[in-house]
Design a protein around this motif. Structure first.
Motif, short mmCIF file in Angstrom:
data_model
loop_
_atom_site.label_atom_id
_atom_site.label_comp_id
_atom_site.label_asym_id
_atom_site.label_seq_id
_atom_site.Cartn_x
_atom_site.Cartn_y
_atom_site.Cartn_z
N TRP A 158 0.98 -1.24 0.02
CA TRP A 158 -0.04 0.12 -0.10
C TRP A 158 0.73 1.20 -0.16
CZ3 TRP A 158 -3.70 1.13 4.67
CH2 TRP A 158 -4.31 2.46 4.54
N SER A 159 1.76 1.20 0.75
CA SER A 159 2.72 2.31 1.17
C SER A 159 3.53 2.58 -0.53
CB SER A 159 3.86 2.07 1.91
OG SER A 159 3.41 1.80 3.41
N THR A 160 3.81 1.32 -1.16
CA THR A 160 4.52 1.76 -2.19
C THR A 160 3.64 2.23 -3.39
OG1 THR A 160 5.60 -0.38 -1.74
CG2 THR A 160 5.89 0.29 -4.14
N ALA A 161 2.41 1.64 -3.37
CA ALA A 161 1.37 2.00 -4.25
C ALA A 161 1.18 3.60 -3.99
CB ALA A 161 0.20 1.27 -4.34
N GLY A 162 1.00 4.09 -2.81
CA GLY A 162 0.63 5.22 -2.61
C GLY A 162 1.75 6.37 -3.16
N VAL A 163 2.96 5.94 -3.28
CA VAL A 163 4.03 6.91 -3.97
C VAL A 163 4.01 6.60 -5.35
CG1 VAL A 163 6.48 7.20 -4.41
CG2 VAL A 163 5.44 6.55 -2.00
N LEU A 164 3.60 5.34 -5.85
CA LEU A 164 3.63 4.85 -7.56
C LEU A 164 2.42 5.68 -8.33
CD1 LEU A 164 5.60 3.24 -8.62
CD2 LEU A 164 4.22 1.36 -8.74
N GLY A 165 1.36 5.38 -7.49
CA GLY A 165 0.05 5.89 -8.25
C GLY A 165 -0.02 7.41 -8.52
N PRO A 166 0.18 8.19 -7.60
CA PRO A 166 -0.05 9.78 -8.03
C PRO A 166 1.20 10.02 -8.70
CG PRO A 166 -0.20 9.15 -5.56
CD PRO A 166 0.09 8.03 -6.07
N LEU A 167 2.42 9.74 -8.39
CA LEU A 167 3.62 9.73 -9.47
C LEU A 167 3.38 9.52 -10.80
CD1 LEU A 167 6.40 10.64 -8.38
CD2 LEU A 167 7.05 8.31 -9.02
N ILE A 168 2.66 8.48 -11.20
CA ILE A 168 2.58 7.91 -12.67
C ILE A 168 1.66 9.18 -13.15
CG2 ILE A 168 1.38 6.36 -14.05
CD1 ILE A 168 2.37 4.27 -12.15
N VAL A 169 0.68 9.38 -12.21
CA VAL A 169 -0.63 10.02 -12.98
C VAL A 169 -0.06 11.60 -13.26
CG1 VAL A 169 -2.89 10.94 -12.79
CG2 VAL A 169 -2.37 8.42 -12.12
N ASN A 170 0.38 12.19 -12.08
CA ASN A 170 0.65 13.53 -12.00
C ASN A 170 2.02 13.85 -13.04
OD1 ASN A 170 -1.09 14.44 -10.06
ND2 ASN A 170 0.03 13.35 -8.44
N TRP A 171 3.08 12.95 -12.93
CA TRP A 171 3.95 13.19 -13.78
C TRP A 171 3.72 13.43 -15.34
CZ3 TRP A 171 7.33 11.02 -17.30
CH2 TRP A 171 8.69 11.38 -17.37
N ILE A 172 3.01 11.94 -15.61
CA ILE A 172 2.83 12.06 -17.13
C ILE A 172 1.81 13.00 -17.56
CG2 ILE A 172 1.36 10.81 -18.68
CD1 ILE A 172 2.61 8.22 -17.35
N ALA A 173 0.73 13.41 -16.79
CA ALA A 173 -0.29 14.54 -17.16
C ALA A 173 0.48 16.01 -17.08
CB ALA A 173 -1.50 14.76 -15.87
#
Lengths: 44, 444
Positions: B369-384
């Motif tokens: 969960w901790s890993t996903a908490g970093v990964l998810g926002p990073l992917i969406v925000n960085w790419i957008a």
């Protein structure tokens, strides 16, 4: 709490009801606020 | 403090409200954003600084759940709930002192560090006990508790906002709000400490309708992390949570961007309504899908979360901007799977590793969960952000993110397919006393 100090079985229905109201009342408030906000999707 | 054994006749329906009183309280963490604007104004902070207490709290949640799980199993749920109560409430009281004296580091220490330990221990505190009380319906039982974590923010968000409005958004008002939060949550969580009981072996066998196969599986937390099953489930949870966060993180701007060029653009208040609806789907998924897993099996329900989730993402990517109802329904389904994934994982662990140290194993798995908490926002925000820099707009800002989410869900789907029963070499023998109890129950 030891088993000796536990209430008799007959009084537990009241305790079960109290426990569920204790957690259900604030959850109900949260859900009410949520529904109020969610309706903005259709009216806003 | 010894684990509180249930007296004869103790109802198992007293245990879910005990668990809910803890989870509804600690779920407040997701409403931290209510405190951000007043803190920024009163203590002259920027957005990154005001997010620190929440971020530290989530890191501490993962760490304390991972490292405190074995202790929770040994000391029992009442000890764990007491620790959660003391840490979570003290966190608010220290923060009140920090706001009062305008010492921001005290808020970071209090809410983030001390309160975060309360989050982690509180999150795993009832899991093992619920599964032991409800061996016939473990998905439903843990679904109720983990639904509470989602519900906590629904309660805290309007409640905290109203409090800040009454007390004022200056340092004194914020301090008072923290103080009232700390004291109120201590009283609210006390119900859990008072009510929680560990079932006697006879209760467990009776609830299971006889000693079940799962009762015979005993895998320690130390052994569990050495099995491929644990790491397959780690990937499953991580990918499922990342996919959910992919929507959650940018829900409001996403729906606005998708229909910016349409004949009916989405207003700010309608976008807020969409976010609220996602929270409802998240909560409903926790109890609904997790209970369904008791009927169709854990592996099958994760096939649905991951497989249908990928199809929902694909539908949004291909046709999402053509019709608002389609976009909304797909997003709601994805969020219900996100919630369901959280709530079903303890029951999946119980199926594979037994109830012996399921709370501790669950705690270790929460690092996903901790890993996903970093990964998810990073992917969406960085790419957008990159897509925006490249001159794209509207739904095309999210196309690449969605493709990555679909890929992650497929990886999770494959990992779920690799889950097999744990090899007997990892099993511990049943303790003689418990074996005797079960035997006695069988012959009775």
């Amino acid at each position: 709490m030891s088993s000796d100090s536990s209430p008799p079985r007959g009084t537990r229905n009241g305790l079960i009801a109290f426990a569920w109201v204790w957690v259900g009342a604030p959850l109900g408030y949260g859900l009410y606020e949520l529904v109020r906000k969610a309706t903005q999707l259709f009216t806003g | 403090m010894s684990p509180p054994l249930a007296p004869p006749g103790w109802s198992r329906w007293l245990v879910p409200p005990a668990a809910l009183s803890v989870h509804l309280a600690i779920g407040q963490a997701y409403a931290w954003s209510v405190f951000k604007p007043p803190l920024e104004a009163a203590l002259h902070l920027d957005g990154t600084q005001s997010a620190l207490p929440f971020q530290l709290a989530i890191v501490m949640l993962g760490l304390s759940a991972a490292f405190g799980g074995t202790l929770v199993e040994r000391k029992g749920p009442r000890w764990a709930m007491t620790v959660a109560l003391v840490c979570f409430s003290s966190g608010f009281l220290i923060s009140a002192l920090g706001a009062w004296t305008e010492q921001y580091w005290l808020i970071v220490l209090g809410y983030g560090f001390v309160g975060g330990i309360g989050l982690g221990i509180g999150y795993i505190s009832p899991v093992s006990t619920l599964i032991k009380w409800f061996p016939d319906r473990p998905g439903m039982a843990t679904g109720i508790a983990i639904m509470g974590f989602g519900g906590g923010a629904l309660i805290a968000s309007p409640w905290s906002a109203q409090m800040l409005e009454s007390f004022g958004a200056d340092p004194t008002g914020i301090a008072l709000a923290f103080l009232v939060h700390g004291l109120s949550y201590a009283v609210f969580m006390a119900l859990g400490v008072f009510l929680v009981r560990v079932p006697r072996p006879a209760d467990r066998a009776a609830a299971a309708g006889g000693p079940s196969a799962a009762e015979g599986v005993r895998v320690s937390a130390r052994s569990a992390v050495r099995t491929p099953q644990f790491w397959c489930l780690w990937i499953v949870l991580c990918t499922n949570v990342t996919a959910g966060i992919g929507i959650l993180e940018k829900a409001a701007p996403m729906i606005t961007d998708f229909f910016a060029d349409s004949s009916g653009p989405v207003s700010a208040s309608a976008a807020a309504g969409f976010v609220a609806l996602l929270s409802a789907a998240n909560m409903a998924g926790r109890i609904g899908w997790s209970s369904t897993s008791d009927l169709i099996g854990r592996k099958n329900i994760y096939r649905v979360y991951l497989g249908v989730g990928a199809l929902m993402y694909l539908t949004i990517a291909l046709f999402g901007d053509s019709a608002k109802p389609l976009f909304v329904v797909c997003a709601l389904v994805i969020l219900s799977f996100y919630g369901g994934g959280f709530a079903t994982i303890p029951a999946y662990l119980k199926d594979l590793f037994g109830t012996y140290q399921v709370g501790a194993i669950h705690g270790r798995l929460l690092t996903a969960w901790s890993t996903a908490g970093v990964l998810g926002p990073l992917i969406v925000n960085w790419i957008a952000d990159r897509q925006e820099e490249a001159g794209r707009h509207g739904s095309s800002l999210y196309g690449l993110s969605f493709a990555i989410m679909i890929g992650l869900l497929v990886v999770g789907f494959v990992a779920n397919e690799f889950v097999r029963p744990v090899h007997p070499r990892h099993h511990l023998p049943a303790p003689p006393k418990e074996a005797a109890d079960v035997q006695r129950q069988q012959s009775a």
